[in-house]
Design an enzyme around this catalytic site. Structure first.
Site, PDB file in Angstrom:
ATOM      1  CG  ASP A  14    -100.479  15.317 -34.741  1.00  0.00           C
ATOM      2  OD1 ASP A  14    -100.138  14.124 -34.719  1.00  0.00           O
ATOM      3  OD2 ASP A  14    -100.197  16.086 -35.680  1.00  0.00           O
ATOM      4  CG  ASP A 108     -99.184   9.825 -35.363  1.00  0.00           C
ATOM      5  OD1 ASP A 108    -100.151   9.507 -36.063  1.00  0.00           O
ATOM      6  OD2 ASP A 108     -98.209  10.458 -35.798  1.00  0.00           O
ATOM      7  CD  GLU A 109    -103.382  12.730 -37.475  1.00  0.00           C
ATOM      8  OE1 GLU A 109    -103.824  13.883 -37.284  1.00  0.00           O
ATOM      9  OE2 GLU A 109    -102.800  12.394 -38.523  1.00  0.00           O
TER      10      GLU A 109
END
Length: 364
Positions: A14, A108-109
């Site tokens: 993350d 983003d993860e």
């Protein structure tokens, strides 16, 4: 002979305050300052906040007005999604040096299954550390990681030592970890559900574990079985590298509330055009069209219709939402309109692909 236990090695990566961190990376004048990516105008919403801004209580999904009230020196920056996608692709290239079993959740993860990995490294914790170091060395951004034998626990673990840290929960510690975990920290349990659990005397995992499955089904319906299983460490969902998109949507929040269906139709026409572009870009069509209406009192209503064929054309989208709009009278002024398409045809593509399933002995 007693059969040996088998586990997966799952990493959840993350990125830390991703959008805001990219803006600070690209503009040195923003570094070390409280910034919010998103709109600071009357109807603006914070998409992401830097850690400097979070110290003042600024959070994503917060209104721009409240964010500015919490942090008067807050700097608003317009989002640049093309830039975020560019960086995200580079991050995924790093992931691919270790495994092809990558399941993106957002820009983003992502989940990574490193049970078998290209480096031949038996330690998922060391792989996570190496990936995070490479992201920093090559892209000058920080990432956090959670490592465990299930996606559920890895997701929770990645949040424990944020920012720029990681946490490993080995299989033998999962049950005790979940028993001590506050119920609001369980992934997927939001404020409303947590509040309901508090009223039932459920404050942490051990309290949840005391409830039998029928009790949880009675109070939480179909989610009851899920809660019964996860607190016992039962979560067998695999990392899905070919994860299919479930919906495509477009929406708009207006500077001034709309009070007439005529004005709403004008806005819906533009939203339909944007949605058509997104469907074409994703190369998908869908059968179910949903109109989302958020009123000035923040109450949200959805109206849906399923067509007998797949569509992506803006004219059909607009005709369908027009029908949904006039399905019943709009009783209040409207601050947001949105259109989404679900029941997509992407399940038809790559139908010959076989799912990848690996299970080996887990060594942390």
């Amino acid at each position: 002979m007693e059969e040996k236990s088998t586990y997966r090695k799952i990493i959840h990566i993350d990125m830390d305050a991703f959008y805001a961190s990219v803006e600070q990376l690209d503009n040195s004048e923003l570094r070390g300052k409280p910034i919010a990516v998103g709109g600071g105008e009357d109807r603006g919403v914070v998409a992401a906040a830097s850690y400097e801004a979070r110290k003042f209580g600024v959070r994503s999904a917060m209104s721009g007005i409240l964010a500015k009230k919490n942090c008067p020196q807050l700097i608003f920056v317009k989002p640049r999604f093309d830039r975020y996608k560019e960086i995200s692709k580079k991050i995924h290239q790093i992931f691919k040096d270790y495994t092809d079993l990558i399941e993106p959740l957002s820009l983003d993860e992502a989940y990574l299954d490193v049970t078998e990995n290209k480096k031949g490294n038996p330690s998922a914790s060391l792989i996570a550390k190496e990936i995070r170091q490479r992201i920093f060395d090559e892209l000058h951004l920080n990432a956090s990681a959670g490592i465990s034998s299930s996606k559920f626990v890895a997701k929770i673990a990645s949040d424990i030592n944020k920012p720029n840290g990681q946490k490993t929960i080995p299989p033998e510690e999962i049950i005790s970890f979940l028993e001590e975990l506050p119920i609001e920290k369980f992934y997927g349990i939001g404020k409303v559900t947590a509040s309901k659990m508090y009223n039932l005397g459920i404050f942490k995992g051990s309290d949840l574990k005391e409830k039998n499955e029928s009790f949880l089904i009675e109070h939480f319906k179909s989610s009851g079985s899920h809660y019964y299983n996860i607190v016992r460490g039962i979560h067998t969902s695999k990392v899905k590298p070919n994860r299919k998109r479930k919906s495509v949507a477009a929406e708009h929040t207006f500077v001034k509330n709309l009070t007439s269906e005529v004005f709403m139709l004008e806005k819906l026409e533009k939203i339909s055009e944007e949605l058509e572009k997104r469907l074409l870009h994703s190369n998908v069509s869908g059968k179910t069209i949903t109109l989302k209406i958020k009123y000035s009192d923040f109450k949200t209503q959805t109206r849906s219709k399923t067509l007998p064929y797949f569509v992506k054309d803006k004219s059909i989208l607009l005709e369908t939402v027009k029908e949904l709009l006039f399905q019943e009278k709009v009783m209040n002024s409207v601050r947001l309109l949105g259109i989404s398409v679900t029941n997509l045809n992407n399940h038809i593509k790559n139908i010959t692909e076989k799912p990848i399933d690996v299970q080996l002995k887990f060594e942390f």
